[in-house]
Design an enzyme around this catalytic site. Structure first.
Site, mmCIF file in Angstrom:
data_model
loop_
_atom_site.group_PDB
_atom_site.id
_atom_site.type_symbol
_atom_site.label_atom_id
_atom_site.label_comp_id
_atom_site.label_asym_id
_atom_site.label_seq_id
_atom_site.Cartn_x
_atom_site.Cartn_y
_atom_site.Cartn_z
ATOM 1 N N HIS A 115 0.843 -1.208 0.000
ATOM 2 C CA HIS A 115 0.000 0.000 0.000
ATOM 3 C C HIS A 115 0.878 1.258 0.000
ATOM 4 O O HIS A 115 0.575 2.233 -0.682
ATOM 5 C CB HIS A 115 -0.905 0.031 1.237
ATOM 6 N N SER A 171 0.831 -9.017 1.617
ATOM 7 C CA SER A 171 -0.626 -9.074 1.589
ATOM 8 C C SER A 171 -1.156 -9.078 3.021
ATOM 9 O O SER A 171 -0.533 -9.657 3.916
ATOM 10 C CB SER A 171 -1.079 -10.361 0.885
ATOM 11 N N SER A 172 -2.308 -8.446 3.201
ATOM 12 C CA SER A 172 -2.932 -8.455 4.535
ATOM 13 C C SER A 172 -3.261 -9.886 4.952
ATOM 14 O O SER A 172 -3.319 -10.201 6.137
ATOM 15 C CB SER A 172 -4.205 -7.622 4.520
#
Ligand code: AMP
Length: 299
Positions: free
Chosen positions: A52, A202-203
């Protein structure tokens, strides 16, 4: 007497504002638009990581007023998926966004986004791209994304929006959506940010156990080997797809698919096209997705 902190907080014009309602969002953005600012936008589901952050940096370079959103969109989750467990870490996210010099954060509630209820409200479907690859395994997922991104675009009215190429199918679908629905927004695709092991950030990596974490980099390693097979060994597309699927299974994954596609996600017909190899595979509770883009094989 206000504290020194409160004073500096108030006079600092770069402090990020967080709004939760459409009304506040529109008021603040209206003023920026009137001032002639070029608005750059990064939509997210929060639980922010390096991937992000790279999108925010790219967006910062593309505009002069940076807007981010944090919204875990229920419409893009299937019935038995991880909507409830999805990590919600708004306070930590706000710190990351401030650091990235975001001007405005939109963190709406479900009531703000779907005032008429999610099930019965208008949906956006991008024909041909929502039921292949991840769409074949997650019915309604891409319709949920196309719908919420359309809504966010109408609310924020950005000049440019940045998406990660890690979610390649999402990126291609949104490019087509803005072309066909004539959204006046430029879509920028940012490269995938990886850990040193090659694992895409990645989350959902937080669902992995320690043992699974050591296996997870095999997903990208397998994509890279598949790319080599296509490029150097002259292997056929079908062969490589079967090889990749089997290799992931042998490594302990439960693959959903391992497919070679053209960059627009159509099925390849000639060697002269740019290609992308995409895969989604389960490792325990985590469904990991990744891809690798290749220039034309005849290059
Ligand atoms: P999410 O919060 O997972 O919905 O992702 C928000 C945006 O971040 C999407 O455009 C994703 O493609 C992008 N993104 C997520 N992970 C990465 C990554 N590892 N590298 C680059 N972009 C990413």
């Amino acid at each position: 007497m206000p504290s020194a902190y409160a004073t500096s907080f108030r006079i600092n014009p770069k402090t990020m504002q967080t709004v939760h309602s459409v009304t506040e969002l529109r008021q603040l953005l209206g003023a920026q638009r009137q001032a002639g600012k070029r608005i750059a936008f990064v939509p997210t589901m929060g639980n922010l990581h390096g991937g992000h952050a790279s999108l925010l940096e790219a967006a910062k370079a593309q505009g002069d007023y940076l807007v981010a959103s944090v919204y875990v969109n229920p419409l893009q989750f299937g019935l038995n998926e991880d909507y409830e467990q999805y990590p919600r870490t708004l306070e930590d996210d706000q710190r990351v966004l401030e650091q990235a010099q975001v001007d405005l954060l939109f963190a709406p509630t479900d009531e703000e986004m779907y005032p008429n209820g999610m099930e019965t409200s208008t949906k956006v479907r991008v024909e041909g791209l929502t039921d292949i690859l991840c769409g074949a395994h997650r019915p309604g997922h891409f319709e949920g994304i196309a719908t919420v991104v359309s809504m966010l675009f109408n609310l924020v009215q950005p000049d440019v929006a940045v998406f990660g190429r890690k979610d390649y199918q999402q990126y291609i679908m949104l490019r087509r959506m803005v072309t066909e629905l004539r959204f006046p927004v430029e879509i920028v695709g940012a490269p995938t940010v990886r850990e040193d092991s090659g694992l895409a950030q990645s989350s959902r990596n937080r669902y992995l156990t320690q043992e699974e974490r050591t296996l997870a980099p095999q997903l990208y390693a397998t994509l890279k080997s598949a790319a080599d097979k296509l490029r150097s060994d002259g292997a056929q597309v079908g062969e490589v797809e079967r090889w990749g699927f089997d290799a992931l299974e042998a490594a302990g994954f439960e693959p959903d698919y391992f497919e070679v596609r053209c960059t627009d996600l159509s099925v390849p017909r000639s060697e002269d096209e740019g290609l992308v190899i995409l895969s989604a595979a389960w490792l325990g509770k985590a469904r990991l997705i990744d891809n690798i883009e290749l220039a034309s094989l005849s290059d």
